[in-house]
Write a protein that holds these residues in place. Structure first.
Motif, PDB file in Angstrom:
ATOM      1  N   GLN A   1     133.069 -17.827  34.469  1.00  0.00           N
ATOM      2  CA  GLN A   1     134.577 -18.308  34.894  1.00  0.00           C
ATOM      3  C   GLN A   1     135.242 -18.970  34.574  1.00  0.00           C
ATOM      4  OE1 GLN A   1     133.084 -18.377  39.143  1.00  0.00           O
ATOM      5  NE2 GLN A   1     131.079 -16.733  38.827  1.00  0.00           N
ATOM      6  N   ARG A   2     135.952 -19.400  35.822  1.00  0.00           N
ATOM      7  CA  ARG A   2     136.511 -20.474  35.199  1.00  0.00           C
ATOM      8  C   ARG A   2     136.215 -21.664  35.445  1.00  0.00           C
ATOM      9  NH1 ARG A   2     140.787 -19.211  39.528  1.00  0.00           N
ATOM     10  NH2 ARG A   2     139.126 -18.154  39.544  1.00  0.00           N
ATOM     11  N   GLY A   3     136.023 -22.747  35.018  1.00  0.00           N
ATOM     12  CA  GLY A   3     135.259 -24.043  35.363  1.00  0.00           C
ATOM     13  C   GLY A   3     133.532 -23.455  36.142  1.00  0.00           C
ATOM     14  N   VAL A   4     132.986 -24.848  36.357  1.00  0.00           N
ATOM     15  CA  VAL A   4     131.593 -24.376  37.075  1.00  0.00           C
ATOM     16  C   VAL A   4     131.767 -24.199  38.159  1.00  0.00           C
ATOM     17  CG1 VAL A   4     129.674 -25.224  36.453  1.00  0.00           C
ATOM     18  CG2 VAL A   4     130.761 -25.773  35.254  1.00  0.00           C
ATOM     19  N   PRO A   5     131.134 -23.541  38.783  1.00  0.00           N
ATOM     20  CA  PRO A   5     131.179 -23.566  40.652  1.00  0.00           C
ATOM     21  C   PRO A   5     129.897 -24.046  41.072  1.00  0.00           C
ATOM     22  CG  PRO A   5     130.031 -21.614  39.326  1.00  0.00           C
ATOM     23  CD  PRO A   5     130.166 -21.881  38.302  1.00  0.00           C
ATOM     24  N   ILE A   6     130.198 -25.232  41.973  1.00  0.00           N
ATOM     25  CA  ILE A   6     129.085 -26.141  42.465  1.00  0.00           C
ATOM     26  C   ILE A   6     127.937 -24.517  43.201  1.00  0.00           C
ATOM     27  CG2 ILE A   6     128.267 -26.709  44.469  1.00  0.00           C
ATOM     28  CD1 ILE A   6     131.035 -28.507  44.842  1.00  0.00           C
ATOM     29  N   PHE A   7     128.093 -23.379  43.673  1.00  0.00           N
ATOM     30  CA  PHE A   7     127.240 -22.601  44.091  1.00  0.00           C
ATOM     31  C   PHE A   7     126.660 -21.147  42.613  1.00  0.00           C
ATOM     32  CE2 PHE A   7     128.277 -24.249  47.810  1.00  0.00           C
ATOM     33  CZ  PHE A   7     127.214 -25.131  47.885  1.00  0.00           C
ATOM     34  N   SER A   8     125.721 -21.947  42.340  1.00  0.00           N
ATOM     35  CA  SER A   8     125.249 -20.384  41.573  1.00  0.00           C
ATOM     36  C   SER A   8     125.157 -18.838  42.122  1.00  0.00           C
ATOM     37  CB  SER A   8     124.180 -20.133  40.733  1.00  0.00           C
ATOM     38  OG  SER A   8     123.071 -20.562  40.999  1.00  0.00           O
ATOM     39  N   PRO A   9     125.492 -17.476  41.529  1.00  0.00           N
ATOM     40  CA  PRO A   9     125.362 -16.598  42.674  1.00  0.00           C
ATOM     41  C   PRO A   9     124.302 -16.151  43.500  1.00  0.00           C
ATOM     42  CG  PRO A   9     126.835 -15.775  40.710  1.00  0.00           C
ATOM     43  CD  PRO A   9     125.986 -17.438  40.487  1.00  0.00           C
ATOM     44  N   GLN A  10     123.607 -16.414  42.630  1.00  0.00           N
ATOM     45  CA  GLN A  10     121.494 -16.559  43.173  1.00  0.00           C
ATOM     46  C   GLN A  10     121.691 -17.725  44.038  1.00  0.00           C
ATOM     47  OE1 GLN A  10     122.350 -17.035  40.046  1.00  0.00           O
ATOM     48  NE2 GLN A  10     121.131 -16.271  38.298  1.00  0.00           N
ATOM     49  N   LEU A  11     121.867 -18.716  43.991  1.00  0.00           N
ATOM     50  CA  LEU A  11     122.259 -20.105  44.970  1.00  0.00           C
ATOM     51  C   LEU A  11     122.726 -19.525  46.385  1.00  0.00           C
ATOM     52  CD1 LEU A  11     120.913 -22.361  46.539  1.00  0.00           C
ATOM     53  CD2 LEU A  11     122.430 -22.888  45.403  1.00  0.00           C
ATOM     54  N   ARG A  12     123.872 -18.496  46.526  1.00  0.00           N
ATOM     55  CA  ARG A  12     124.726 -18.399  47.850  1.00  0.00           C
ATOM     56  C   ARG A  12     124.184 -16.872  48.116  1.00  0.00           C
ATOM     57  NH1 ARG A  12     130.848 -18.683  47.664  1.00  0.00           N
ATOM     58  NH2 ARG A  12     130.886 -19.760  46.528  1.00  0.00           N
ATOM     59  N   GLU A  13     123.680 -16.037  47.185  1.00  0.00           N
ATOM     60  CA  GLU A  13     123.252 -15.351  48.508  1.00  0.00           C
ATOM     61  C   GLU A  13     121.902 -15.386  48.462  1.00  0.00           C
ATOM     62  OE1 GLU A  13     122.423 -11.287  49.072  1.00  0.00           O
ATOM     63  OE2 GLU A  13     123.700 -12.246  47.816  1.00  0.00           O
ATOM     64  N   ALA A  14     120.823 -16.304  48.109  1.00  0.00           N
ATOM     65  CA  ALA A  14     119.615 -17.733  49.094  1.00  0.00           C
ATOM     66  C   ALA A  14     119.616 -17.998  50.308  1.00  0.00           C
ATOM     67  CB  ALA A  14     118.784 -18.120  47.999  1.00  0.00           C
ATOM     68  N   ILE A  15     121.233 -18.195  49.598  1.00  0.00           N
ATOM     69  CA  ILE A  15     121.690 -19.126  51.002  1.00  0.00           C
ATOM     70  C   ILE A  15     122.196 -18.376  52.222  1.00  0.00           C
ATOM     71  CG2 ILE A  15     123.482 -20.918  52.051  1.00  0.00           C
ATOM     72  CD1 ILE A  15     123.427 -21.893  48.995  1.00  0.00           C
ATOM     73  N   LEU A  16     122.976 -17.308  51.715  1.00  0.00           N
ATOM     74  CA  LEU A  16     122.759 -16.138  53.069  1.00  0.00           C
ATOM     75  C   LEU A  16     122.211 -15.465  53.111  1.00  0.00           C
ATOM     76  CD1 LEU A  16     126.035 -14.160  51.994  1.00  0.00           C
ATOM     77  CD2 LEU A  16     125.220 -15.348  53.897  1.00  0.00           C
ATOM     78  N   GLN A  17     121.127 -14.813  52.596  1.00  0.00           N
ATOM     79  CA  GLN A  17     120.076 -14.499  53.236  1.00  0.00           C
ATOM     80  C   GLN A  17     119.042 -15.433  54.619  1.00  0.00           C
ATOM     81  OE1 GLN A  17     116.511 -13.646  50.491  1.00  0.00           O
ATOM     82  NE2 GLN A  17     117.775 -12.542  49.999  1.00  0.00           N
ATOM     83  N   ARG A  18     118.770 -16.890  54.340  1.00  0.00           N
ATOM     84  CA  ARG A  18     118.848 -17.848  54.841  1.00  0.00           C
ATOM     85  C   ARG A  18     118.769 -17.776  56.013  1.00  0.00           C
ATOM     86  NH1 ARG A  18     116.445 -17.007  50.743  1.00  0.00           N
ATOM     87  NH2 ARG A  18     114.231 -17.837  50.042  1.00  0.00           N
ATOM     88  N   LEU A  19     120.630 -18.037  55.959  1.00  0.00           N
ATOM     89  CA  LEU A  19     121.620 -17.971  56.931  1.00  0.00           C
ATOM     90  C   LEU A  19     121.341 -16.669  58.414  1.00  0.00           C
ATOM     91  CD1 LEU A  19     124.149 -19.324  55.716  1.00  0.00           C
ATOM     92  CD2 LEU A  19     122.444 -20.550  57.448  1.00  0.00           C
ATOM     93  N   GLU A  20     121.153 -15.952  57.592  1.00  0.00           N
ATOM     94  CA  GLU A  20     121.071 -14.562  59.064  1.00  0.00           C
ATOM     95  C   GLU A  20     119.096 -14.648  58.990  1.00  0.00           C
ATOM     96  OE1 GLU A  20     121.752 -11.370  55.465  1.00  0.00           O
ATOM     97  OE2 GLU A  20     123.883 -11.762  55.749  1.00  0.00           O
ATOM     98  N   ARG A  21     118.765 -14.657  58.382  1.00  0.00           N
ATOM     99  CA  ARG A  21     116.840 -14.937  58.837  1.00  0.00           C
ATOM    100  C   ARG A  21     116.959 -16.308  59.816  1.00  0.00           C
ATOM    101  NH1 ARG A  21     114.402 -12.623  53.196  1.00  0.00           N
ATOM    102  NH2 ARG A  21     113.659 -15.214  53.540  1.00  0.00           N
ATOM    103  N   ARG A  22     117.724 -16.696  60.632  1.00  0.00           N
ATOM    104  CA  ARG A  22     117.405 -17.799  60.627  1.00  0.00           C
ATOM    105  C   ARG A  22     116.831 -18.885  60.677  1.00  0.00           C
ATOM    106  NH1 ARG A  22     120.379 -19.195  64.213  1.00  0.00           N
ATOM    107  NH2 ARG A  22     122.118 -17.427  65.024  1.00  0.00           N
ATOM    108  N   GLU A  23     116.335 -19.199  59.229  1.00  0.00           N
ATOM    109  CA  GLU A  23     115.994 -19.609  58.626  1.00  0.00           C
ATOM    110  C   GLU A  23     116.429 -21.543  58.125  1.00  0.00           C
ATOM    111  OE1 GLU A  23     112.521 -16.261  57.017  1.00  0.00           O
ATOM    112  OE2 GLU A  23     113.787 -17.588  55.489  1.00  0.00           O
ATOM    113  N   GLN A  24     116.071 -22.465  57.631  1.00  0.00           N
ATOM    114  CA  GLN A  24     116.688 -23.273  57.518  1.00  0.00           C
ATOM    115  C   GLN A  24     116.391 -23.632  55.649  1.00  0.00           C
ATOM    116  OE1 GLN A  24     114.247 -25.954  60.535  1.00  0.00           O
ATOM    117  NE2 GLN A  24     116.662 -26.554  60.747  1.00  0.00           N
ATOM    118  N   VAL A  25     118.064 -24.332  55.452  1.00  0.00           N
ATOM    119  CA  VAL A  25     118.338 -24.480  53.996  1.00  0.00           C
ATOM    120  C   VAL A  25     118.221 -26.475  53.866  1.00  0.00           C
ATOM    121  CG1 VAL A  25     119.162 -24.513  52.046  1.00  0.00           C
ATOM    122  CG2 VAL A  25     118.579 -22.918  53.486  1.00  0.00           C
TER     123      VAL A  25
END
Ligand code: ADP
Ligand code: ZN
Length: 758
Positions: A423-447
């Motif tokens: 990518q251009r520059g380093v993202p703060i969240f990798s796709p893996q982390l982004r995906e995992a956070i989304l999942q938790r938000l959907e399941r109403r779990e905490q991060v």
């Protein structure tokens, strides 16, 4: 008889005074006295009673200051040990073991006027309506503070006085303890049935307590020093239990065993873990039942009055258990039988000002002096302690599994270099982390997201010319803080407006950018990426107000926050069942510090943070983002393999002769004039060379500029001594340190067993 006295003024030695006959028997080691010094009167503490003094014509003690001796004899010996081992003046060591709030002559209990009901005799005298009303309230309470009575009834003092005249009530001055936890309602807790590993640990500690009793070692035994030197020691246990393995339950039942044997206990926890939750677990166990006792709490936020009261509750024997941060190790617990140091690997046990003592090490020494059993607990023991356990100096106790039979969280390491390439520059969240956070938000779990750097960006950097904004007083880059657009120095606190264009006169580019990520920037990126998530940041910038920490944790517990972003403040000891994902945004931050413990710190931090995940019914997951994903500290942490990490790290320490194979003394010279500092440092080096006879046992390094070369406009140079026998070394050097004459504007500090090498 003669008393040897440490004075509370800078003298660096003890003086002898005559004990006048009328004071005989009332002066003992630990008694605070007033003595003449030249024309002045100063206070001091008696350290020893001697039949006579080698010196003629002694002056007498003027006055005994406090009735009860405030320092127990073993704590007094501890103070002397600290002065010697950490190379500091005796009076400073003494100040450390006896807090200001207790030492001050005007320190006292708080008294308040109370109104108490008197038994009625015969006929009730005639009363006005007002008086009847007030009397009624007193009857209900039997006794209550005067101020409260006046407030409740709206009556004036004269009404109460009238009732007093008539013999119905009395107004008395009563001691009122300042109890910062007084208003909390605490429900008693019963001991849990232990699992096998826990039971074995409690059993071992209990037999340790029994050997203390059986050895016939009296508590006041004056030969404690002799015993300590002969190596007749009380047992030290290292309790290595993975996060969530139930170490606290082991502590609680070990304390119960100590109380049953008539002995008290000290529990040290890092300041940051000294939360209401932690304190309550201890209070709840011992607030009822046959082992009932007060639990005193000592930490740095107590007011002077609260500290005074806690201290005296301990001294009077009403509080048999003390829980506190670093300095609680000096608490005057009567009949001390057990000292627990939780999270023994924590760097905050080291005091970063004179005397630079390490509370864990002081605990071991106090254990030997008392004698008392010492238990050091951690999920990630320090290499020093684990080494001691391996070599039989300590007894190793292991809790290999989580107490509630939950699995350890799954840890994934994400290679950020891949992200860098794609990518251009380093993202703060990798796709893996982004995906995992989304999942938790959907399941109403905490991060929980962890990043060991507060602020918005680590540095302000011009993308065109490469200019980086530095603090003018320190050799570090400014940290950019979004709020108020400020540049802030994390060393000295210097703060400036962030420039809009590059300040480099040959550049002036407007595209000045922020390199590196801080918690503020993570927070901002989260809000942008997950607009509906409730995000909260927690770092020392947020916690300027005292109650903020409690409030945020309560909100998080109640599920009103989805994602908590923070620094190491959130890495320790918290227990939230609904947290199923922990993200470590930048695992390499601690790894590249110029410190031989950098790998150890990183391993500890990763393990501790990972331990926050999956404490409920759902299995936890941890995502570690790193640019050096194959570093052993990261890989062993990923596999929850402490032993593996230890084996490979200890090898490196052995080869380079670092602790635990040696002990370190770090000498820092600092001053405003760099050449002068350099010159003095070179002189100190030459002196050390002639004064350290045994070069076989000792490695001398430096002088060299410290990693933090300049702080608060002071230039800093380091000399490092590593030796196998520190006590012998400091004894050799002490007389020289004492008479060393340095130029006025160059300062030398000696740090024995340093934790901070910057
Ligand atoms: P540690 O301090 O080792 O990280 P804790 O003492 O916080 O772990 O314990 C983790 C959880 O396990 C707590 O909720 C505690 O109540 C629970 N626990 C501890 N011992 C037992 C036991 N013997 N049986 C059931 N639960 C236990
Ligand atoms: Zn600065």
């Amino acid at each position: 008889m003669v008393a040897r006295v440490i004075l509370e003024v800078a003298l660096r030695k003890e003086l002898d005074y005559l004990i006048p006959p009328e004071w005989e028997g009332r002066v003992e080691p630990g008694t605070r006295v007033e003595v003449p010094l030249g024309r002045r009167k100063v206070c001091g503490l008696v350290t020893e009673i001697l039949p006579h003094s080698p010196l003629p014509r002694l002056k007498p003690i003027l006055r005994v200051v406090a009735g009860v001796s405030l320092v127990t004899p073993s704590v007094l010996r501890l103070a002397r040990w600290i002065a010697e081992y950490y190379c500091c003046p005796a009076e400073l060591a003494l100040r450390t073991v006896l807090p200001e709030a207790v030492r001050r002559p005007d320190a006292d209990w708080r008294r308040r006027l109370h109104v108490r009901l008197l038994p009625a005799h015969g006929l009730l005298p005639r009363l006005s309506a007002r008086q009847k009303e007030v009397l009624h309230v007193v009857e209900e309470h039997r006794s209550l503070p005067l101020a409260e009575l006046l407030q409740l009834t709206g009556a004036g003092l004269s009404t109460v006085r009238r009732l007093e005249d008539k013999g119905l009530v009395e107004i008395v001055s009563q001691i009122e303890e300042r109890d910062p936890w007084g208003r909390e309602q605490i429900l008693p807790s019963a001991p849990l049935p232990l699992n096998e590993a826990q039971a074995r640990a409690v059993q071992a500690i209990t037999s340790g307590l029994d050997t203390l009793a059986a050895g016939g070692m009296t508590v006041e035994g004056s030969s404690a020093e002799a015993r300590a030197e002969e190596g007749v020691s009380a047992p030290v246990f290292l309790l290595h239990g993975v996060t969530g393995s139930g170490k606290t339950e082991v502590y609680l039942q070990a304390i119960a065993a100590a109380l049953e044997r008539g002995r008290g206990a000290i529990v040290l926890v890092p300041e940051i873990s000294l939360t209401p939750q932690t304190v309550e677990r201890f209070k709840a166990r011992f607030c009822t039942g046959p082992l009932r006792t007060l639990v005193a709490v000592l930490h740095s936020h107590l007011s002077a009055g609260e500290r005074h009261d806690e201290w005296h509750k301990i001294r009077q024997g009403r509080a048999r258990i003390v829980i506190g941060a670093r300095s609680a190790i000096f608490a005057p617990v009567q009949n001390l039988g057990l000292i627990i140091v939780d999270e023994e690997h924590e760097p905050t046990y080291k005091q970063e000002e004179t005397p630079r003592y390490h509370a864990r090490d002081v605990a071991v020494v106090r254990g030997r002096l008392e004698p008392a059993v010492v238990v050091l607990g951690s999920a990630t023991p320090s290499l020093e302690s684990y080494h001691n356990a391996r070599h039989g100096k300590y007894t190793l106790l292991t809790l290999p599994e989580r107490a509630d039979a939950r699995k350890m969280p799954r840890v994934r390491v994400v290679d950020m270099r891949a992200a860098l390439r794609s990518q251009r520059g380093v993202p703060i969240f990798s796709p893996q982390l982004r995906e995992a956070i989304l999942q938790r938000l959907e399941r109403r779990e905490q991060v929980i997201l962890f990043l060991n750097r507060r602020g918005y960006a680590s540095a302000l950097q011009c993308s065109k010319c490469g200019y980086v904004a530095h603090c003018p007083h320190c050799s570090v880059a400014f940290t950019y803080h979004r709020a108020g657009q400020r540049l802030l120095c994390h060393i000295c606190g210097e703060s400036q407006d962030a420039p809009a264009t590059c300040p480099n006169p040959r550049c002036g580019d407007p595209a000045i950018r922020y390199a590196g990520v801080g918690t503020q920037r993570v927070e901002e990126a989260l809000v942008r990426a997950f607009p509906r998530a409730r995000v909260q940041r927690m770092d020392s910038d947020i916690l300027q107000r005292k109650d903020e920490y409690r409030r945020i944790l309560a909100e998080f517990r109640a599920g009103r926050i989805d994602i908590l972003v923070g620094t190491q403040m959130i890495a320790k000891g918290l227990h939230f069942p609904n947290v199923t994902l922990v993200g470590i945004v930048h695992a390499d931050l601690t790894l590249h510090q110029p410190d031989f413990r950098a790998a150890e710190r990183t391993f500890q931090l990763l393990t501790q943070v990972a331990g926050r995940a999956g404490r409920g019914d759902v299995e936890g997951e941890v995502i570690v983002q790193s640019f050096t994903p194959y570093h052993p500290a990261i890989q062993y942490a990923r596999r929850h393999d402490f032993e593996g990490f230890y084996e490979q790290e200890i090898e490196f320490r052995a080869q380079l002769r670092y602790p635990p194979f040696t002990r370190v003394a770090l000498l820092t010279l600092q001053g405003r004039n760099e050449e002068k500092v350099q010159f003095v440092a070179a002189h100190v080096r030459r002196e050390l060379e002639t004064r350290i006879p045994d070069r076989e046992e000792t490695v001398l390094a430096g002088p060299a500029p410290a990693p933090l070369e300049r702080a608060r406009s002071y230039y800093r140079y380091h000399l490092m001594i590593r030796t196998r026998r520190m006590l012998r070394l400091v004894r050799q050097l002490a007389p020289w340190f004492d008479q060393l004459q340095l130029p006025e504007d160059v300062r030398l500090t000696v740090d024995v067993d340093p934790v901070n090498l910057l």
